[in-house]
Scaffold this motif. Structure first.
Motif, mmCIF file in Angstrom:
data_model
loop_
_atom_site.group_PDB
_atom_site.id
_atom_site.type_symbol
_atom_site.label_atom_id
_atom_site.label_comp_id
_atom_site.label_asym_id
_atom_site.label_seq_id
_atom_site.Cartn_x
_atom_site.Cartn_y
_atom_site.Cartn_z
ATOM 1 N N LEU A 52 7.778 0.141 -11.593
ATOM 2 C CA LEU A 52 9.122 0.023 -11.035
ATOM 3 C C LEU A 52 9.332 0.993 -9.870
ATOM 4 C CD1 LEU A 52 11.259 -0.382 -14.292
ATOM 5 C CD2 LEU A 52 10.729 -2.135 -12.581
ATOM 6 N N ALA A 53 8.811 2.230 -10.024
ATOM 7 C CA ALA A 53 8.923 3.214 -8.942
ATOM 8 C C ALA A 53 8.152 2.748 -7.710
ATOM 9 C CB ALA A 53 8.410 4.571 -9.411
ATOM 10 N N GLY A 54 6.967 2.144 -7.939
ATOM 11 C CA GLY A 54 6.177 1.626 -6.825
ATOM 12 C C GLY A 54 6.875 0.477 -6.114
ATOM 13 N N LEU A 55 7.541 -0.402 -6.892
ATOM 14 C CA LEU A 55 8.282 -1.500 -6.276
ATOM 15 C C LEU A 55 9.435 -0.977 -5.410
ATOM 16 C CD1 LEU A 55 8.554 -4.244 -9.058
ATOM 17 C CD2 LEU A 55 7.240 -4.336 -6.938
ATOM 18 N N GLN A 65 7.966 0.371 -2.327
ATOM 19 C CA GLN A 65 7.505 -0.738 -1.493
ATOM 20 C C GLN A 65 8.675 -1.373 -0.738
ATOM 21 O OE1 GLN A 65 5.401 -3.812 -3.590
ATOM 22 N NE2 GLN A 65 5.266 -5.149 -1.811
ATOM 23 N N GLY A 66 9.811 -1.538 -1.412
ATOM 24 C CA GLY A 66 10.978 -2.112 -0.749
ATOM 25 C C GLY A 66 11.442 -1.268 0.418
ATOM 26 N N VAL A 67 11.489 0.046 0.213
ATOM 27 C CA VAL A 67 11.897 0.948 1.304
ATOM 28 C C VAL A 67 10.892 0.873 2.457
ATOM 29 C CG1 VAL A 67 12.258 3.362 1.941
ATOM 30 C CG2 VAL A 67 13.137 2.503 -0.244
ATOM 31 N N LEU A 123 0.836 -1.215 0.000
ATOM 32 C CA LEU A 123 0.000 0.000 0.000
ATOM 33 C C LEU A 123 0.861 1.251 0.000
ATOM 34 C CD1 LEU A 123 -2.886 -0.877 2.485
ATOM 35 C CD2 LEU A 123 -3.078 -0.420 0.035
ATOM 36 N N TRP A 124 1.895 1.278 0.879
ATOM 37 C CA TRP A 124 2.771 2.451 0.942
ATOM 38 C C TRP A 124 3.526 2.653 -0.378
ATOM 39 C CZ3 TRP A 124 2.720 6.366 4.140
ATOM 40 C CH2 TRP A 124 2.181 6.209 5.430
ATOM 41 N N GLY A 125 3.774 1.567 -1.113
ATOM 42 C CA GLY A 125 4.519 1.696 -2.368
ATOM 43 C C GLY A 125 3.697 2.230 -3.510
ATOM 44 N N PHE A 126 2.415 1.804 -3.594
ATOM 45 C CA PHE A 126 1.613 2.173 -4.754
ATOM 46 C C PHE A 126 0.466 3.133 -4.415
ATOM 47 C CE2 PHE A 126 3.654 -1.785 -5.895
ATOM 48 C CZ PHE A 126 4.098 -1.539 -7.198
#
Length: 311
Positions: free
Chosen positions: A96-99, A102-104, A52-55
């Motif tokens: 890719l930006a969302g991934l 999400q990782g962070v 959720l925080w990523g996208f």
């Protein structure tokens, strides 16, 4: 169950505050938990929330209790940036930006999960605090009385406003409470040893030794109870002085308004007696001030007697 907690006054202040804020987390588990207390459920939760925080960072930000402004603004900016990437570079770049986001987010959420700082400090400082749950019921009740009396004095306006001058309550009372708590810990240890001994085979000789030891425990408990009673007497005197202090401050405020009431009465009934009655407020405040001095002095004497006994 009581949450009374007494901390070693020499602990770092930040650690003391964290432990005092979460006494229910004490005493800590005996061993350091694996992965700093993080579980598989924490990992799954971090992965779900990080998506959720990523996208869609605005969704968890709006769902947060109280909606703190800074996280909400950061989430809104991140959401705008992601949409700008989608609009300018297309869906693959957005994905890719969302991934990456999400990782962070997953790393941050995992870092925040796990053992509470209060539990960690509790394990690190084992032996430098006493929680009521660590004691036998009789000793836990004495700890409750100690904590109640100490907090009564330290939270009193007359102590905060410096009326109990000559007594360093902020230093003296925590140290006295800690000495009492240490003694209660030892009493509990000895009581439990006695209980274990009595659970086995008790011969006549063993019974005589246990009876002697039990008598020593009784004497020590009574002596400590007298010390706690002296602390409670100081707290009671402080409460009495606090009540007088509150009344005195109220009368002072009323006396300061006396002139305005004289004006009002003189404009309406021109009655000198009525104006004089309002003026009596100042006299009452002066009389009460004398009573306040006596009451505060009684509290100070109780505190000084307490300090002298321990000196």
């Amino acid at each position: 169950m009581s949450n009374s907690l007494v901390l070693d006054p020499d602990l770092p202040e930040a650690h003391r505050r964290a432990m005092a804020a979460r006494p229910e987390l004490l005493p800590p588990p005996p061993d350091r938990p694996a992965w700093r207390g993080r579980t598989f459920a924490d990992v799954l939760t971090a992965l779900a929330l990080s998506a959720l925080w990523g996208f869609l960072p605005l969704v968890p930000a709006l769902a947060r209790r109280g909606r703190p402004r800074l996280p909400l603004v950061a989430a809104a900016l991140l959401q705008a940036a992601l949409l700008a990437v989608w609009a300018g570079r297309g869906f693959p770049a957005f994905f890719l930006a969302g991934l990456a986001a999400q990782g962070v987010a997953a790393v941050v959420l995992l870092a925040l999960a796990g053992e509470s700082p209060a539990a960690e400090y509790g394990r690190r400082h084992r032996g430098r605090y006493v929680h009521a749950s660590m004691l036998e019921p009789l000793d836990a009740a004495l700890l409750d009385r100690t904590v109640d009396a100490t907090e009564t004095v330290l939270n009193s306006p007359i102590d905060r406003d410096g009326l109990l001058d000559g007594i360093a309550n902020r230093v003296t009372l925590p140290r006295q409470a800690w000495e009492i708590a240490e003694t209660l810990t030892e009493l509990t240890r000895l009581r439990r040893e006695q209980g274990s001994a009595r659970a086995g085979r008790v011969t006549d000789r063993i019974g005589e030794v246990l009876a002697t030891q039990e008598e020593a425990l009784t004497v020590a408990t009574r002596a400590l109870a007298r010390r706690i009673s002296a602390l409670e007497e100081y707290a009671r005197r402080t409460e009495e002085a606090e009540a007088v202090y509150a009344e005195w401050r109220t009368l002072q405020d009323l006396a300061e308004d006396g002139e305005a009431y004289r004006e009002l009465l003189s404009r309406t009934v021109r009655d000198q007696l009525a104006a004089g009655e309002v003026g009596e407020l100042a006299e009452r405040a002066r009389d009460l001030e004398e009573s306040l001095r006596d009451s505060v002095e009684q509290a100070r004497l109780a505190g000084l007697t307490l300090v002298t006994r321990e000196g």
